[in-house]
Each structure stands twice: as structure tokens, then as C-alpha cells.
Design a protein around this motif. Structure first.
Motif, PDB file in Angstrom:
ATOM      1  N   LYS A   1       0.834  -1.204   0.000  1.00 40.88           N
ATOM      2  CA  LYS A   1       0.000   0.000   0.000  1.00 40.88           C
ATOM      3  C   LYS A   1       0.869   1.253   0.000  1.00 40.88           C
ATOM      4  O   LYS A   1       0.616   2.199  -0.759  1.00 40.88           O
ATOM      5  CB  LYS A   1      -0.909  -0.014   1.227  1.00 40.88           C
TER       6      LYS A   1
ATOM      7  N   LYS B   1       1.613   4.335  -2.843  1.00 37.23           N
ATOM      8  CA  LYS B   1       1.500   5.729  -2.420  1.00 37.23           C
ATOM      9  C   LYS B   1       2.767   6.515  -2.799  1.00 37.23           C
ATOM     10  O   LYS B   1       2.697   7.652  -3.290  1.00 37.23           O
ATOM     11  CB  LYS B   1       1.284   5.751  -0.899  1.00 37.23           C
TER      12      LYS B   1
ATOM     13  N   LYS C   1       3.321   9.581  -5.506  1.00 38.64           N
ATOM     14  CA  LYS C   1       3.938  10.840  -5.091  1.00 38.64           C
ATOM     15  C   LYS C   1       5.120  11.201  -5.984  1.00 38.64           C
ATOM     16  O   LYS C   1       5.281  12.367  -6.366  1.00 38.64           O
ATOM     17  CB  LYS C   1       4.387  10.733  -3.630  1.00 38.64           C
TER      18      LYS C   1
END
Length: 423
Positions: A198, A202, A206
Motif C-alpha cells: 500500500k 502511495k 507521489k
């Protein structure tokens, strides 16, 4: 006005002396010096070190590279190709032996877990320290502190000394700092290997936003070709300290695949495994042999028969062999698992396995190998080697239809590994 490169590298070389340099104490250095003056053997030398004296190793040997602002550049190559050395030179952690590096912007780098962190300081204090190193004022860091803490998922531990953090927490906070502070260049070296899936997604999102929306420049080293494809618009391949390809991502991955595949009938694995950081090392894979054939070009319905040599430091009733195949030409990954088998404590053991190749596409493959223990349906790594071996599958009209996992395009269902014998 013509835009200048944000990173400009010319004829970059890095030379290392081989063997131990200096002693651990002033006393040991004095003993070594006095022995040399007297023409005697160095009392602090390591067995075998004498043959290394005077020898050097070229970690980088003439790198030329320009990176424009806003580019996301992947850096790939086998272990020892010079990837991390190049990033350390760009980050000014070490100095080049020859050549020049011109930077036109601030750098935020994350070369390994906890880089730039003082373990005695809290997470919050380390954020301030890193920001100060980048030349930011306290007010600027204050303005981004909440974003950094929120992204890192470490709010409950932000005022705890980072020496008490797990490796995953280190990565989360360190990446969050590098991504949010005021820098023009982000340098990331295999930093997502420790974080959970997860958080990896992320981080990739980014970094993509940093490059494509915020205009930051990203240099990203990884052995995970899927993340290279997702993030990068350009990729370079390093081999033995030189750039052998610079350009299209898919073509770079193909070059890397061709260079990485070891078309040999057997070999030793690295002394230190380079796969999962969660490996327990209670079993250690030593090397492999390909059995019952004299080449590594297969035709369906051939089976790949392999002997894996290992040492085992504990007894296990439900040991499993795992083999993940990677075909760089397309987004294809398949994983084989063997049925559980019993291993006992001992040295120079081996297990013979048989892999069904009938449901994979023609092409050149790299295989990652691991040994692990099945515990309540979890797979716990004992040892893991990335790019352990390579082989090729020729096209054949009798090939079976590939079965894909539902909802996971690019991941195929492969037949179980057959355990032939354990000794």
C-alpha cells in the motif's frame, strides 16, 4: 533562452583501493607503520589481503549523462554495475576520482533505510535537521510538517527517537521527508523494497506527481521493472561502471534482461542474498545446477529440471520452493510454488525440482528463487535470490493457452513446482 540540464555529468570515474585501508585504532596503524619500516609482515593484516595491495577497482569508468529538469529517469543494472556509486557521487556523499558533476538545484536523496537520520533524535527533530541541510528555514519546514507526518503514517511515533522505529517506519518517514521538503532533485535507490505494498503505491504516485506535476527531477534505482515502467519516461542501463543504454524504458528493460540472464547450466549464489529484507536466513541457498540437458533453450512441452543446493540451520516440515519468472519484453510475471516438503538441519543438502514451462510465452526469462516456510497459509522467507538464473523458451505451435489471474492483467497462473527428491 535554452534550458540547461539540471544534472550534467562528464567523464565520471570512481576508483576504489581493494583490501583493508588503515586499522581500527591509532595503535594498530602505528604497529602496521613500524612493521613496514622494519621490513616485517604487517601484524594487523588479514589473510589474503597482501595479494590485494596496490589493486584498484573501477566502480564507475567514464559516465557521461545529462538530465533535464522534470525528467524521471530510471537507473537499472545488475548488482555491482555502479548504480549506487553513481547516486552517491551525485549526492556528494563521496568524491569522484575523475570527471565532473554539475548540479543546478537542491537534492533530496534516500539511498538506503535511514539515510541522513540521527537515531538519537526523534522523527520530528530529524525532519527539521534534513530541512536545514537542504537550506530551508524553520518557518518553511513548519509549513510542511503536517503534510510530512500525515504522508508518513507515523503520527503516533513522530516524537519518538527513530532508533526505535522499524525498518518500514524508517522508510515511510525518510521518503516523506525527501518527497515534501523543498528540493529540485529526488534521488531514490531501491527505497521501496522495505515498505508494504500500500505504501509503495502511495510513494510511486507521489514520485510521479513530483516529476510530472511539480516539475521535480527524479533519479530512481530499482530491480522492480514494473515500477520503472510506471514512473520513468527514460531509463539508463549500467554495466561494469559504464552506461550501455540510455533511452526508451521498454528498450532499456530489454537490454537489462539480455545482460542479466545467466545462460549457464549452474552457478553459485551471492554470499549475501539480495532479495526480501524479511528473510530469516535459517536456510541458505548456495547455488544450482540444471539437470538432464546441455543447453538452456527450451521448447514446449519441455520441463526445467533443477537441483538447488542449500544449508539448513533448523528442521522444517512444510518448506516450499518459490520461483518467480520475469519476462522483460512484456508486462509478464508468473510465480511457481512447490508442494510443501520436509528438510532437516544440515550442510550441503539439495532438492531437485521440476518446473512446467508449457504455459509461458516464448522469450528470454530471469528467475528469482526463494526458500520459505508455510505457516497458517503465510509464506515466510528463509532465503531469497533475485535473478538467480536465466533461460529461453522457443516458440512452438503446441503451446498451451496462458491462464491469467482474474483482475490482474500481466500475472499468469503457473503450474506447481514438482519436488523430485530431497537429500
Amino acid at each position: 533562452m535554452e534550458q540547461k540540464p539540471i544534472i550534467e555529468i562528464k567523464n565520471l570515474k570512481k576508483r576504489y583501493r581493494m583490501g583493508v585501508i588503515g586499522g581500527t585504532t591509532l595503535r594498530a596503524d602505528w604497529q602496521s607503520f613500524w612493521a613496514k619500516v622494519q621490513g616485517k609482515e604487517d601484524p594487523n593484516s588479514i589473510i589474503g589481503e597482501e595479494r590485494l595491495k596496490g589493486q584498484t577497482f573501477m566502480a564507475l569508468n567514464g559516465i557521461n549523462l545529462t538530465v533535464m529538469p522534470g525528467e524521471a529517469v530510471g537507473v537499472i543494472g545488475v548488482n555491482g554495475a555502479g548504480k549506487s556509486t553513481m547516486l552517491k557521487l551525485i549526492s556528494r556523499i563521496t568524491a569522484p576520482s575523475e570527471g565532473s558533476i554539475t548540479l543546478r538545484g537542491k537534492i533530496a536523496c534516500m539511498l538506503e533505510v535511514g539515510t541522513g537520520f540521527n537515531p538519537e533524535l526523534t522523527g520530528r527533530e530529524n525532519v527539521y535537521m534534513n530541512g536545514t541541510i537542504l537550506g530551508m528555514k524553520k518557518e518553511e519546514i513548519d509549513a510542511k510538517m503536517d503534510q510530512i507526518i500525515e504522508f508518513s503514517e507515523c503520527r503516533d511515533f513522530i516524537d519518538t527517537p527513530v532508533k526505535r522505529y522499524s525498518s518500514g517506519m524508517y522508510v515511510k518517514l525518510a521518503f516523506s521527508v525527501a518527497a515534501h521538503l523543498d528540493s529540485d532533485i529526488m534521488i531514490m535507490d531501491e527505497v521501496l523494497a522495505v515498505g508494504d505494498i500500500k505504501f509503495q503505491k502511495k510513494c510511486l504516485t507521489k514520485m510521479y506527481e513530483a516529476a510530472h506535476t511539480e516539475g521535480k527531477t527524479v533519479l530512481y534505482v530499482s530491480h522492480n521493472m514494473a515500477t520503472i515502467r510506471q514512473l520513468c519516461s527514460r531509463c539508463i542501463v549500467l554495466k561494469e561502471g559504464k552506461i550501455i543504454y540510455d533511452g526508451n524504458v521498454e528498450e532499456a528493460i530489454k537490454v537489462y534482461s539480455d545482460e542479466t540472464i545467466s545462460m549457464t547450466m549452474g552457478g553459485k549464489f551471492p554470499e549475501i542474498s539480495n532479495g526480501s529484507p524479511a528473510a530469516t536466513h535459517t536456510a541458505k541457498m548456495l547455488g544450482y545446477e540444471i539437470l538432464d540437458r546441455d543447453n538452456l533453450v527450451f521448447t514446449v512441452p519441455d520441463k526445467l529440471k533443477m537441483r538447488i543446493h542449500y544449508n539448513c540451520f533448523e528442521d522444517y516440515d512444510k518448506e516450499v520452493i518459490r520461483c518467480t519468472l520475469k519476462y522483460a519484453g512484456v508486462n509478464f510475471t508468473g510465480t511457481y510454488f512447490s508442494e510443501p516438503f520436509k528438510i532437516t538441519k544440515g550442510d550441503n543438502c539439495h532438492v531437485d525440482i521440476e518446473i512446467d514451462l508449457s504455459t509461458i510465452t516464448p522469450g528470454k526469462y530471469m528467475g528469482d528463487l526463494s526458500m520459505g516456510f508455510v505457516d497458517t497459509e503465510r509464506y515466510l522467507y528463509h532465503d531469497d535470490v533475485i535473478n538467480a538464473f536465466g533461460f529461453e523458451v522457443e516458440e512452438n505451435k503446441n503451446q498451451q493457452t496462458i491462464k491469467w489471474f482474474p483482475g490482474s492483467w500481466g500475472y499468469s497462473v503457473l503450474e506447481p513446482i514438482h519436488i523430485v527428491q530431497v537429500k
